[in-house]
Scaffold this active site. Structure first.
Site, PDB file in Angstrom:
ATOM      1  N   GLU A 130       9.087  16.047  15.600  1.00  0.00           N
ATOM      2  CA  GLU A 130       9.361  16.032  14.159  1.00  0.00           C
ATOM      3  C   GLU A 130       8.385  16.969  13.439  1.00  0.00           C
ATOM      4  O   GLU A 130       7.171  16.795  13.519  1.00  0.00           O
ATOM      5  CB  GLU A 130       9.207  14.610  13.617  1.00  0.00           C
ATOM      6  N   CYS A 156      12.960  11.850   5.880  1.00  0.00           N
ATOM      7  CA  CYS A 156      13.137  11.425   7.275  1.00  0.00           C
ATOM      8  C   CYS A 156      14.570  11.660   7.738  1.00  0.00           C
ATOM      9  O   CYS A 156      14.828  11.750   8.928  1.00  0.00           O
ATOM     10  CB  CYS A 156      12.748   9.966   7.425  1.00  0.00           C
ATOM     11  N   LYS A 190       0.833  -1.198   0.000  1.00  0.00           N
ATOM     12  CA  LYS A 190       0.000   0.000   0.000  1.00  0.00           C
ATOM     13  C   LYS A 190       0.871   1.253   0.000  1.00  0.00           C
ATOM     14  O   LYS A 190       1.570   1.522   0.974  1.00  0.00           O
ATOM     15  CB  LYS A 190      -0.893   0.032   1.248  1.00  0.00           C
ATOM     16  N   GLU A 210      10.197   1.608  10.222  1.00  0.00           N
ATOM     17  CA  GLU A 210      11.105   2.724   9.915  1.00  0.00           C
ATOM     18  C   GLU A 210      10.321   3.996  10.164  1.00  0.00           C
ATOM     19  O   GLU A 210       9.406   4.322   9.398  1.00  0.00           O
ATOM     20  CB  GLU A 210      11.542   2.663   8.447  1.00  0.00           C
TER      21      GLU A 210
HETATM   22  P1  NDP Z   1       2.033   7.907   8.239  1.00  0.00           P
HETATM   23  O1  NDP Z   1       2.485   7.105   9.401  1.00  0.00           O
HETATM   24  O2  NDP Z   1       0.881   8.798   8.414  1.00  0.00           O
HETATM   25  O3  NDP Z   1       1.676   6.963   7.011  1.00  0.00           O
HETATM   26  C1  NDP Z   1       2.572   6.017   6.451  1.00  0.00           C
HETATM   27  C2  NDP Z   1       1.774   4.963   5.722  1.00  0.00           C
HETATM   28  O4  NDP Z   1       1.008   4.228   6.682  1.00  0.00           O
HETATM   29  C3  NDP Z   1       0.760   5.530   4.743  1.00  0.00           C
HETATM   30  O5  NDP Z   1       0.636   4.668   3.641  1.00  0.00           O
HETATM   31  C4  NDP Z   1      -0.496   5.574   5.591  1.00  0.00           C
HETATM   32  O6  NDP Z   1      -1.659   5.638   4.825  1.00  0.00           O
HETATM   33  C5  NDP Z   1      -0.377   4.271   6.350  1.00  0.00           C
HETATM   34  N1  NDP Z   1      -1.144   4.197   7.579  1.00  0.00           N
HETATM   35  C6  NDP Z   1      -1.712   5.205   8.306  1.00  0.00           C
HETATM   36  N2  NDP Z   1      -2.375   4.702   9.385  1.00  0.00           N
HETATM   37  C7  NDP Z   1      -2.205   3.364   9.340  1.00  0.00           C
HETATM   38  C8  NDP Z   1      -2.635   2.286  10.191  1.00  0.00           C
HETATM   39  N3  NDP Z   1      -3.355   2.483  11.291  1.00  0.00           N
HETATM   40  N4  NDP Z   1      -2.267   1.032   9.861  1.00  0.00           N
HETATM   41  C9  NDP Z   1      -1.500   0.798   8.779  1.00  0.00           C
HETATM   42  N5  NDP Z   1      -1.101   1.766   7.924  1.00  0.00           N
HETATM   43  C10 NDP Z   1      -1.431   3.039   8.206  1.00  0.00           C
HETATM   44  O7  NDP Z   1       3.319   8.691   7.720  1.00  0.00           O
HETATM   45  P2  NDP Z   1       3.357   9.728   6.543  1.00  0.00           P
HETATM   46  O8  NDP Z   1       2.801   9.151   5.297  1.00  0.00           O
HETATM   47  O9  NDP Z   1       2.790  11.003   7.067  1.00  0.00           O
HETATM   48  O10 NDP Z   1       4.933   9.843   6.311  1.00  0.00           O
HETATM   49  C11 NDP Z   1       5.741  10.714   7.002  1.00  0.00           C
HETATM   50  C12 NDP Z   1       6.426  10.008   8.156  1.00  0.00           C
HETATM   51  O11 NDP Z   1       7.220   8.939   7.661  1.00  0.00           O
HETATM   52  C13 NDP Z   1       7.380  10.909   8.878  1.00  0.00           C
HETATM   53  O12 NDP Z   1       7.238  10.734  10.254  1.00  0.00           O
HETATM   54  C14 NDP Z   1       8.746  10.419   8.429  1.00  0.00           C
HETATM   55  O13 NDP Z   1       9.772  10.671   9.334  1.00  0.00           O
HETATM   56  C15 NDP Z   1       8.502   8.976   8.253  1.00  0.00           C
HETATM   57  N6  NDP Z   1       9.499   8.401   7.381  1.00  0.00           N
HETATM   58  C16 NDP Z   1      10.430   7.556   7.912  1.00  0.00           C
HETATM   59  C17 NDP Z   1      11.435   7.036   7.116  1.00  0.00           C
HETATM   60  C18 NDP Z   1      12.443   6.080   7.656  1.00  0.00           C
HETATM   61  O14 NDP Z   1      13.114   5.425   6.865  1.00  0.00           O
HETATM   62  N7  NDP Z   1      12.601   5.946   8.957  1.00  0.00           N
HETATM   63  C19 NDP Z   1      11.539   7.387   5.694  1.00  0.00           C
HETATM   64  C20 NDP Z   1      10.499   8.285   5.249  1.00  0.00           C
HETATM   65  C21 NDP Z   1       9.515   8.762   6.081  1.00  0.00           C
HETATM   66  P3  NDP Z   1      -2.354   7.091   4.620  1.00  0.00           P
HETATM   67  O15 NDP Z   1      -1.421   7.870   3.787  1.00  0.00           O
HETATM   68  O16 NDP Z   1      -3.617   6.779   3.980  1.00  0.00           O
HETATM   69  O17 NDP Z   1      -2.534   7.655   6.011  1.00  0.00           O
END
Ligand code: NDP
Length: 480
Positions: free
Chosen positions: A384, A282, A173, A248
């Site tokens: 963050e 990130c 997803k 991550e």
């Molecule tokens: P989110 O945690 O909001 O979403 C990440 C993914 O998870 C999306 O596809 C989201 O769908 C989905 N999701 C949301 N809620 C759920 C749930 N309850 N169960 C399963 N999946 C779910 O993060 P963001 O998309 O806002 O991304 C930004 C974040 O990602 C930042 O905190 C950043 O630091 C982190 N990040 C970390 C990295 C790393 O390597 N450590 C690399 C890049 C980013 P939907 O979009 O529909 O909410």
């Protein structure tokens, strides 16, 4: 208007609900396509397809899996311009960045794991003259892969490539905010000859599709990249189901600059590590710590360069800073700028929305912002923000640098600038970070483990770690 569809069993299918969500171009602030509002029923269909494809794909010789994954890498490179444009419109990031970093790195992910699998080995142990033990590393079945919006194709393929290379099938997803590149990837996979059902892509909300993937009993492996709060929720669901999980998560990364550093390179790279992709990486260094003798000059020069960054239409070649990803995210970053003022921060540049004209008049643009005079314990320095916002704080000596660098709940990456080789090793060893860059930033070797400490996650991706994560070790003990 284009209606994106999910990709299940090699076919492009609409959501069972028949409902679609808006897909917004954040630079224009307008809807430019529709994305499926899928739910648990679509996930279930995808899991069934992945289960059916698993025995055949797991039994496919590694060389053949490798050949198909290399063909996918080639397909990404052949479609680089279309993919880069799609990513630019989905995310608001400068087209140049998508074309030179994100999309080429997505192809590299496939190339890397397509060849790594040819060298993946297992171990053998002889127990005196009594028995031989060897370890089989077998694919685990259907993997659930969930990725965020900031580097949509790069982070999506970072999971898909090792999962498939090791013989798993997948239900993946992408973020519903940025679905387009994954949609285009599905077509590339079909053309590359990936058998139906090996990769299934279900578009939709995290609360429905993501949650259904995490809870599905037939999915025993979850690889997630996203926010820390979402990671905690996933851990709560997955733990009692005994799933193998890698998380991550977020970061609040320090960029530590000692007075003896090569200041010109530290400045140029510091500008990038603060604001690349509007600070929505990130690994961005959102807290710059500068040793006192160099502090004033560094602040002055960074502010001067920051104000010269061109905020503009991401489709234009000379744009340095595009839009942030969504209205919600724009509001979140703006709320942190208000908070920084309330906490006593002095905003030296930026600190406001950027007003644009023409196609981008209703877009979500924020001027790159430099803030000083904030204590390390305030929320602006602890949480963050994930936007074009950086704080700069002076420090005195190595001990204080380490204390400040480590003084946050996160531990994803850190950058260290010094010409003193002994200090570089000494400090790197004590930083609580999954990755420490010395005199560079964002330089990656795909063979190295990647991931975070503390609230930045658990588990590691990258190289051998990923191949091990997606396989189940089984010990066979043969007495002779
Ligand atoms: P989110 O945690 O909001 O979403 C990440 C993914 O998870 C999306 O596809 C989201 O769908 C989905 N999701 C949301 N809620 C759920 C749930 N309850 N169960 C399963 N999946 C779910 O993060 P963001 O998309 O806002 O991304 C930004 C974040 O990602 C930042 O905190 C950043 O630091 C982190 N990040 C970390 C990295 C790393 O390597 N450590 C690399 C890049 C980013 P939907 O979009 O529909 O909410």
């Amino acid at each position: 208007m284009l209606h994106i569809t999910s990709f299940i069993d090699g076919k492009f299918v609409p959501p069972i609900s028949g409902q679609f969500l808006d897909n917004v171009d954040p630079a224009a602030g307008t809807v430019y396509s529709k994305v499926p509002d899928s739910d648990a029923r679509d996930v279930d269909a995808a899991v069934k397809a992945a289960q059916a494809a698993f025995p055949g794909w797991a039994a496919t010789p590694a060389a053949e899996r490798s050949r198909i994954l290399l063909a996918i890498a080639q397909g990404i490179e052949d479609n680089l311009d279309d993919l880069a444009r799609a990513e630019c419109i989905d995310t608001g990031k400068p087209l140049r960045l998508a074309r030179t970093v994100d999309i080429p790195r997505a192809a590299s992910n496939f190339r890397f794991f397509a060849t790594a699998i040819l060298h993946f080995h297992s171990e053998a142990y002889r127990t005196d003259q009594l028995a031989l033990n060897y370890t089989l590393r077998q694919p685990r079945g259907v993997a659930g892969l969930i990725s965020p919006w900031n580097l949509p194709l790069y982070l999506f393929t970072w999971k898909v490539a090792p999962a498939l290379a090791t013989g798993n099938t997948a239900v993946a997803k992408p973020s519903e905010l940025t679905p387009m590149t994954a949609h285009l990837l599905a077509d590339i996979c079909n053309k590359a000859g990936l058998p139906p059902g090996v990769l299934n892509i279900v578009h939709g909300l995290g609360s429905k599709v993501g949650a259904a993937i995490v809870a599905h009993p037939a999915i025993r492996t979850i690889s997630f990249t996203g926010g820390t709060a979402t990671g905690a929720e996933i851990a709560r669901t997955a733990a009692p189901l005994f799933k193998k999980v890698t998380l991550e998560l977020g970061g609040k990364n320090p960029n530590v600059i000692f007075a003896d550093a090569d200041m010109e390179t530290a400045l140029a790279t510091g500008l990038r590590s603060s604001f690349e992709n509007q600070g929505q990486i990130c690994l961005c260094g959102s807290r710059i710590l500068v040793e006192k003798p160099a502090y004033s000059a560094f602040v002055e020069r960074l502010v001067e360069r920051t104000t010269k960054l061109k905020v503009g239409d991401p489709l234009e070649e000379d744009t340095d800073q595009g839009a942030v990803v969504s209205k919600n995210h724009f509001d979140k970053v703006m709320s942190y700028l208000r908070l920084a003022r309330e906490e006593g921060g002095k905003i030296l540049c930026g600190g406001e929305a950027a007003k644009m004209s023409g196609r981008c008049a209703a877009g979500y643009f924020i001027r790159p912002t430099v803030i000083v005079d904030l204590p390390m314990q305030c929320r602006t320095n602890q949480e963050e923000i994930f936007g074009p916002v950086v704080t700069i704080t002076p420090f005195e000596g190595e001990e204080q640098a380490i204390e400040m660098a480590n003084g946050v709940p996160y531990g994803l990456s850190a950058t260290l600038w010094t010409r003193d080789l002994n200090r570089a090793h000494r400090v790197a060893e004590r930083l609580e970070s999954g990755t420490v860059w010395v005199n560079c930033w964002l330089l990656r070797d795909l063979r190295t483990p990647f991931g975070g400490m503390k609230q930045s996650g658990v588990g590691r991706e990258g190289g051998e770690e990923a191949l091990r994560f997606f396989t189940e070790p089984k010990t066979v003990c043969v007495k002779y």
